[in-house]
Design an enzyme around this catalytic site. Sequence first.
Site, PDB file in Angstrom:
ATOM      1  N   ASP A  57       0.807  -1.222   0.000  1.00 15.00           N
ATOM      2  CA  ASP A  57       0.000   0.000   0.000  1.00 15.00           C
ATOM      3  C   ASP A  57       0.841   1.273   0.000  1.00 15.00           C
ATOM      4  O   ASP A  57       0.296   2.377   0.088  1.00 15.00           O
ATOM      5  CB  ASP A  57      -0.924   0.031   1.215  1.00 15.00           C
ATOM      6  CG  ASP A  57      -2.162  -0.841   1.027  1.00 15.00           C
ATOM      7  OD1 ASP A  57      -2.451  -1.212  -0.121  1.00 15.00           O
ATOM      8  OD2 ASP A  57      -2.833  -1.145   2.024  1.00 15.00           O
ATOM      9  N   ARG A  82       0.386  -1.594   7.543  1.00 18.64           N
ATOM     10  CA  ARG A  82       0.894  -0.377   6.912  1.00 18.64           C
ATOM     11  C   ARG A  82       1.939   0.350   7.762  1.00 18.64           C
ATOM     12  O   ARG A  82       2.507   1.349   7.306  1.00 18.64           O
ATOM     13  CB  ARG A  82      -0.268   0.573   6.601  1.00 18.64           C
ATOM     14  CG  ARG A  82      -1.290  -0.002   5.636  1.00 18.64           C
ATOM     15  CD  ARG A  82      -2.125   1.081   4.990  1.00 18.64           C
ATOM     16  NE  ARG A  82      -1.321   1.956   4.142  1.00 18.64           N
ATOM     17  CZ  ARG A  82      -1.794   3.016   3.508  1.00 18.64           C
ATOM     18  NH1 ARG A  82      -3.078   3.343   3.637  1.00 18.64           N
ATOM     19  NH2 ARG A  82      -1.012   3.769   2.764  1.00 18.64           N
ATOM     20  N   ARG A 127     -10.144   5.874  10.797  1.00 15.18           N
ATOM     21  CA  ARG A 127      -8.683   5.739  10.879  1.00 15.18           C
ATOM     22  C   ARG A 127      -8.097   6.723  11.899  1.00 15.18           C
ATOM     23  O   ARG A 127      -7.791   6.342  13.013  1.00 15.18           O
ATOM     24  CB  ARG A 127      -8.056   5.926   9.496  1.00 15.18           C
ATOM     25  CG  ARG A 127      -8.473   4.874   8.465  1.00 15.18           C
ATOM     26  CD  ARG A 127      -7.969   3.488   8.805  1.00 15.18           C
ATOM     27  NE  ARG A 127      -8.323   2.497   7.800  1.00 15.18           N
ATOM     28  CZ  ARG A 127      -7.624   2.245   6.699  1.00 15.18           C
ATOM     29  NH1 ARG A 127      -6.533   2.930   6.444  1.00 15.18           N
ATOM     30  NH2 ARG A 127      -8.020   1.312   5.848  1.00 15.18           N
ATOM     31  N   HIS A 156     -11.393   7.446   4.778  1.00 11.16           N
ATOM     32  CA  HIS A 156     -10.506   8.598   4.940  1.00 11.16           C
ATOM     33  C   HIS A 156     -11.229   9.847   4.441  1.00 11.16           C
ATOM     34  O   HIS A 156     -12.048   9.770   3.517  1.00 11.16           O
ATOM     35  CB  HIS A 156      -9.229   8.444   4.103  1.00 11.16           C
ATOM     36  CG  HIS A 156      -8.143   7.654   4.744  1.00 11.16           C
ATOM     37  ND1 HIS A 156      -7.257   6.879   4.014  1.00 11.16           N
ATOM     38  CD2 HIS A 156      -7.762   7.523   6.036  1.00 11.16           C
ATOM     39  CE1 HIS A 156      -6.395   6.310   4.826  1.00 11.16           C
ATOM     40  NE2 HIS A 156      -6.673   6.690   6.058  1.00 11.16           N
ATOM     41  N   CYS A 250      -4.959   9.739  -3.097  1.00  7.49           N
ATOM     42  CA  CYS A 250      -4.260   8.755  -2.275  1.00  7.49           C
ATOM     43  C   CYS A 250      -2.813   8.547  -2.753  1.00  7.49           C
ATOM     44  O   CYS A 250      -1.936   8.280  -1.951  1.00  7.49           O
ATOM     45  CB  CYS A 250      -5.008   7.428  -2.289  1.00  7.49           C
ATOM     46  SG  CYS A 250      -6.495   7.398  -1.271  1.00  7.49           S
TER      47      CYS A 250
END
Length: 257
Positions: A57, A82, A127, A156, A250
């Site tokens: 990611d 992550r 998150r 997000h 992103c």
Amino acid sequence: MTPPTYFAVEYAINPWMDTSTPVDVDRAVAQWETLRDTYRRLGHTVDIVEPVAGLPDMVYAANAGLIINGTAIVARFKHAERQGESVAYATWMDQRGHDPLVTRHVNEGQGDLLVAGSMILAGTGFRTHSQAHAEVAGITGLPVISLELVDPRFYHLDTALTVLDDTTIAYYPPAFTAESRGRLSTLFPDAIEVASTDAYVLGLNAVSDGKHVVHPAQATGFAKQLNHAGFHPIGVDLSELLKGGGSVKCCTLEVFS
């Protein structure tokens, strides 16, 4: 930006990820290169952060942190899968002359921390912890406006809201609580409200330089709204990277100086 050399969907930590869906890495790289070249064609400087094997990611560079006015805050990721990205991006920040700062609470960088003029719009709900908002305000000295997300497809802030210029945003109202929608309508009375059709292809996961708005090509209705509002929409196909739950924004960590 970080090329998707090692991009894969090996785990599922958002509703867009399906480990049974095959990923075409070559196609993902080609789409990412088109995005990079689009930025360069528009006159922007693109720094490349080298990808790290085992961090599929890492292509979603926006989540790496927040860099503004010479201050760098490195991400503290919620999911263990992550967390190694923080080390890689902190190293890059340090190499660029920043002294990356950390927060005690989870913050997922520009995934949830969007600069809008002299304030920071800050997402929470899935998150980034709301407690991190106060930490970011203390570090940057800027007002931080907390916005709560309620739909897991928009995990997000940058999946549900785009900052178009210092005083204009576009957003998808159903992604937010009533209180947060009220806050946005007060701050941005001329905001563009995007329809579900465009929101569901992550059309709001876009990047604006105040004039040009680079957005997912599938968000055709949003493109018409942008054009009507005086912006220049530029659609880019990042459908392969959408399989990981991300798109244009992103893949882009903006540096605000």
